[in-house]
Scaffold this motif. Structure first.
Motif, mmCIF file in Angstrom:
data_model
loop_
_atom_site.group_PDB
_atom_site.id
_atom_site.type_symbol
_atom_site.label_atom_id
_atom_site.label_comp_id
_atom_site.label_asym_id
_atom_site.label_seq_id
_atom_site.Cartn_x
_atom_site.Cartn_y
_atom_site.Cartn_z
ATOM 1 N N ALA A 197 0.838 -1.202 0.000
ATOM 2 C CA ALA A 197 0.000 0.000 0.000
ATOM 3 C C ALA A 197 0.876 1.257 0.000
ATOM 4 O O ALA A 197 2.048 1.211 0.390
ATOM 5 C CB ALA A 197 -0.912 -0.016 1.221
ATOM 6 N N PHE A 198 0.263 2.361 -0.403
ATOM 7 C CA PHE A 198 0.978 3.623 -0.573
ATOM 8 C C PHE A 198 0.096 4.738 -0.018
ATOM 9 O O PHE A 198 -1.023 4.956 -0.503
ATOM 10 C CB PHE A 198 1.225 3.839 -2.069
ATOM 11 N N ALA A 199 0.577 5.440 1.003
ATOM 12 C CA ALA A 199 -0.269 6.412 1.697
ATOM 13 C C ALA A 199 0.261 7.830 1.536
ATOM 14 O O ALA A 199 1.228 8.216 2.202
ATOM 15 C CB ALA A 199 -0.369 6.042 3.179
ATOM 16 N N LEU A 200 -0.399 8.582 0.663
ATOM 17 C CA LEU A 200 -0.034 9.975 0.423
ATOM 18 C C LEU A 200 -1.165 10.903 0.883
ATOM 19 O O LEU A 200 -0.948 11.850 1.636
ATOM 20 C CB LEU A 200 0.252 10.158 -1.081
ATOM 21 N N THR A 201 -2.389 10.591 0.446
ATOM 22 C CA THR A 201 -3.550 11.454 0.699
ATOM 23 C C THR A 201 -3.868 11.574 2.191
ATOM 24 O O THR A 201 -3.744 10.602 2.937
ATOM 25 C CB THR A 201 -4.771 10.869 -0.039
ATOM 26 N N GLU A 202 -4.291 12.772 2.593
ATOM 27 C CA GLU A 202 -4.688 13.014 3.992
ATOM 28 C C GLU A 202 -6.048 13.717 4.014
ATOM 29 O O GLU A 202 -6.519 14.176 2.973
ATOM 30 C CB GLU A 202 -3.625 13.889 4.679
ATOM 31 N N GLY A 231 -5.276 16.381 -0.814
ATOM 32 C CA GLY A 231 -5.476 15.360 -1.858
ATOM 33 C C GLY A 231 -4.696 15.769 -3.085
ATOM 34 O O GLY A 231 -3.515 15.437 -3.231
ATOM 35 N N SER A 232 -5.340 16.572 -3.947
ATOM 36 C CA SER A 232 -4.635 17.068 -5.145
ATOM 37 C C SER A 232 -3.415 17.880 -4.732
ATOM 38 O O SER A 232 -2.354 17.804 -5.360
ATOM 39 C CB SER A 232 -5.573 17.940 -5.982
ATOM 40 N N ASP A 233 -3.568 18.661 -3.667
ATOM 41 C CA ASP A 233 -2.448 19.465 -3.149
ATOM 42 C C ASP A 233 -1.656 18.606 -2.163
ATOM 43 O O ASP A 233 -1.583 18.887 -0.962
ATOM 44 C CB ASP A 233 -3.032 20.714 -2.454
ATOM 45 N N GLY A 252 -4.352 10.929 -8.949
ATOM 46 C CA GLY A 252 -4.441 12.255 -9.583
ATOM 47 C C GLY A 252 -5.697 12.361 -10.422
ATOM 48 O O GLY A 252 -5.908 11.567 -11.335
ATOM 49 N N THR A 253 -6.529 13.379 -10.110
ATOM 50 C CA THR A 253 -7.790 13.552 -10.846
ATOM 51 C C THR A 253 -7.497 13.978 -12.297
ATOM 52 O O THR A 253 -6.375 14.361 -12.634
ATOM 53 C CB THR A 253 -8.643 14.655 -10.189
ATOM 54 N N SER A 254 -8.554 13.975 -13.113
ATOM 55 C CA SER A 254 -8.387 14.438 -14.504
ATOM 56 C C SER A 254 -7.882 15.881 -14.540
ATOM 57 O O SER A 254 -7.053 16.238 -15.382
ATOM 58 C CB SER A 254 -9.726 14.362 -15.252
ATOM 59 N N GLU A 255 -8.374 16.687 -13.600
ATOM 60 C CA GLU A 255 -7.947 18.098 -13.579
ATOM 61 C C GLU A 255 -6.444 18.177 -13.294
ATOM 62 O O GLU A 255 -5.727 18.975 -13.891
ATOM 63 C CB GLU A 255 -8.740 18.873 -12.508
ATOM 64 N N VAL A 256 -5.974 17.318 -12.393
ATOM 65 C CA VAL A 256 -4.536 17.312 -12.071
ATOM 66 C C VAL A 256 -3.733 16.798 -13.279
ATOM 67 O O VAL A 256 -2.652 17.309 -13.587
ATOM 68 C CB VAL A 256 -4.282 16.484 -10.792
ATOM 69 N N MET A 260 -5.682 9.081 4.351
ATOM 70 C CA MET A 260 -7.027 8.693 3.905
ATOM 71 C C MET A 260 -6.958 7.818 2.652
ATOM 72 O O MET A 260 -6.020 7.916 1.864
ATOM 73 C CB MET A 260 -7.834 9.943 3.519
ATOM 74 N N PHE A 261 -8.000 7.023 2.483
ATOM 75 C CA PHE A 261 -8.251 6.319 1.212
ATOM 76 C C PHE A 261 -7.074 5.455 0.772
ATOM 77 O O PHE A 261 -6.663 5.495 -0.391
ATOM 78 C CB PHE A 261 -8.563 7.319 0.086
ATOM 79 N N VAL A 262 -6.506 4.688 1.679
ATOM 80 C CA VAL A 262 -5.325 3.899 1.315
ATOM 81 C C VAL A 262 -5.771 2.548 0.734
ATOM 82 O O VAL A 262 -6.351 1.722 1.442
ATOM 83 C CB VAL A 262 -4.399 3.674 2.526
ATOM 84 N N THR A 263 -5.495 2.359 -0.548
ATOM 85 C CA THR A 263 -5.852 1.108 -1.230
ATOM 86 C C THR A 263 -5.000 -0.038 -0.681
ATOM 87 O O THR A 263 -3.806 0.152 -0.414
ATOM 88 C CB THR A 263 -5.612 1.258 -2.756
ATOM 89 N N ASN A 264 -5.605 -1.196 -0.507
ATOM 90 C CA ASN A 264 -4.925 -2.436 -0.073
ATOM 91 C C ASN A 264 -4.533 -2.463 1.404
ATOM 92 O O ASN A 264 -3.915 -3.442 1.848
ATOM 93 C CB ASN A 264 -3.613 -2.692 -0.861
#
Ligand SMILES: Cc1cc2nc3c(=O)[nH]c(=O)nc-3n(C[C@H](O)[C@H](O)[C@H](O)COP(=O)(O)OP(=O)(O)OC[C@H]3O[C@@H](n4cnc5c(N)ncnc54)[C@H](O)[C@@H]3O)c2cc1C
Length: 384
Positions: A122-127, A131-133, A368-372, A155-159
């Motif tokens: 797993a990889f945990a970046l988002t808080e 998110g985008s920032d 990363g969203t489409s906007e990002v 937040m939202f950590v897959t696996n």
């Protein structure tokens, strides 16, 4: 321009996985209902070699190319998108970062359990607040004797629920508003370490079997050997570089989702009759399929181009973002076309196409969203 044509070995790997995925098919609906990928399925994917396929042979993997991996992810996603994203996060961003930046000891300790099917990385970046920032993250890492103490919330950590280890991005230096990307480091955190709290699995619109959970770090002590990559430069070296590779995986997943939905819709229109004819005989419907199939092929080529550039050791940031942007947006159109082709039956849970449409929705958001992606592409064009 480059035309990435997969070789025999790459096609053979993809075909082996396609056969495996077809056999999994009947188990997917129940697992999605249950909301988990059964442990034995993860073990089977490990035995097949898929979880270590992009790890070099000297580190115990198959040493396959990124092109082969993209083809394999497409095959998995065409049957089970939840499994495909789990494999993508394990083998793309998590193992990929370990292979690229890990010390010999880190690879020796963590690659085997990520390859053998005993878990998924797993990889945990988002808080909660970033998110985008992503550089605005607030998780901290402070030195403690020879090691580090980590504190914060992801937040939202897959696996996460299946993970023996999670890569955590944390601020290890002073926050500098002028240089928000500086002072961020990456750590390999064992999920059984004291102070690691895994939140309840999020209830999502789709990808029900894929685990998405929060991670709370309550003064988690890790030793000095947990630092992954250069101290203070984890944002670029780990997070952004890892996401470049991960985005190829999500593009391939989106291609597989679109193809999976369209294959099911095509089967349906060949047998369903209205007005005394098969649906497939109506030109309006044939044109819907023609458009969606063309867009699927275009998305696959974008994904393979980015994968091929990565295999050549050439820059691929812009190409990975282009592939992820186009493939994920395309998957929305293609899966909704598939629902439309099945009419009322397409809207029902029993039809698999509604699941593909729900699963596709996440692909324009994660990694990363489409906007990002448009920001990344525009930035690269400005630099050209
Ligand atoms: C199923 C799932 C699995 C995930 N797995 C992981 C994981 O394993 N690890 C992990 O770290 N994260 C994971 N994520 C988190 C995901 O990467 C983030 O949700 C995503 O990056 C967006 O961040 P956010 O949700 O905070 O939205 P925000 O950043 O708040 O964005 C909200 C909206 O504003 C837009 N926006 C934001 N900034 C700009 C801008 N500058 N210009 C234009 N538009 C902008 C966004 O595009 C979006 O439409 C996962 C998410 C999901 C849904």
């Amino acid at each position: 321009m480059i035309v990435p044509v997969p070789g025999d070995e790459e096609r053979a790997l993809a075909e082996a996985v396609a056969t495996f995925a077809r056999d999994l098919g009947p188990r997917v609906a129940a697992a999605e209902e249950e909301g988990t990928i059964p442990r034995e399925v993860i073990a089977e994917v490990g035995r097949l070699g898929v979880l270590g396929m992009t790890v070099p042979e000297k580190d115990g993997g198959l040493g396959a190319s990124s092109v082969a991996f993209a083809l394999v992810l497409e095959e998995l996603a065409a049957v089970w998108p939840s499994l495909a994203v789990g494999v993508s996060v394990n083998s793309g961003i998590t193992e990929g970062t370990l292979v690229r930046l890990g010390t010999a000891e880190q690879k020796r300790r963590w690659l085997p359990p990520l390859m053998d099917g005993s878990g998924l990385g797993a990889f945990a970046l988002t808080e909660p607040g970033s998110g985008s920032d992503a550089a605005a993250l607030r998780t901290t890492a402070r030195r403690d004797g020879g090691g580090w103490i980590l504190g914060g919330r992801k937040m939202f950590v897959t696996n996460l629920r299946y993970a023996p280890v999670v890569i955590v991005l944390a601020r290890s230096g002073e926050a500098d508003p002028e240089r928000p990307h500086a002072g961020i480091s990456a750590f390999l955190v064992p999920t059984d370490a004291a102070g690691v709290v895994i939140g309840r699995a999020e209830r999502k619109m789709g990808l029900h079997a894929s685990d998405t959970s929060s991670l709370t770090l309550e003064d988690v002590h890790v030793d000095a050997g947990a630092l992954l990559g250069p101290e203070g430069r984890g944002f670029g070296a780990v997070a952004m570089a890892g996401l470049d590779g991960g985005r190829i995986g999500i593009a391939a997943q989106a291609v597989g989702i679109a193809r999976g939905a369209l294959e099911r819709a095509e089967r349906y229109v060949r047998q369903r009759r209205q007005f005394g004819r098969t649906l497939a005989s109506f030109q309006a419907l044939r044109h819907m399929i023609a458009r969606a199939r063309t867009e699927t092929d275009a998305a696959r080529l974008l994904a393979l181009r980015a994968a091929w550039l990565k295999d050549q050791g050439r820059p691929f940031t812009k190409e990975a973002s282009e592939a992820k942007l186009y493939a994920s947006e395309m998957a929305q159109r293609a899966t909704h076309t598939a629902v439309q082709l099945l009419g009322g039956y397409g809207y029902m849970r029993e039809s698999e196409v509604e699941r593909f449409a729900r699963d596709a929705r996440a692909t324009t958001i994660y990694e990363g969203t489409s906007e990002v992606q448009r920001l990344v592409i525009a930035r690269a064009l400005r630099a050209a």
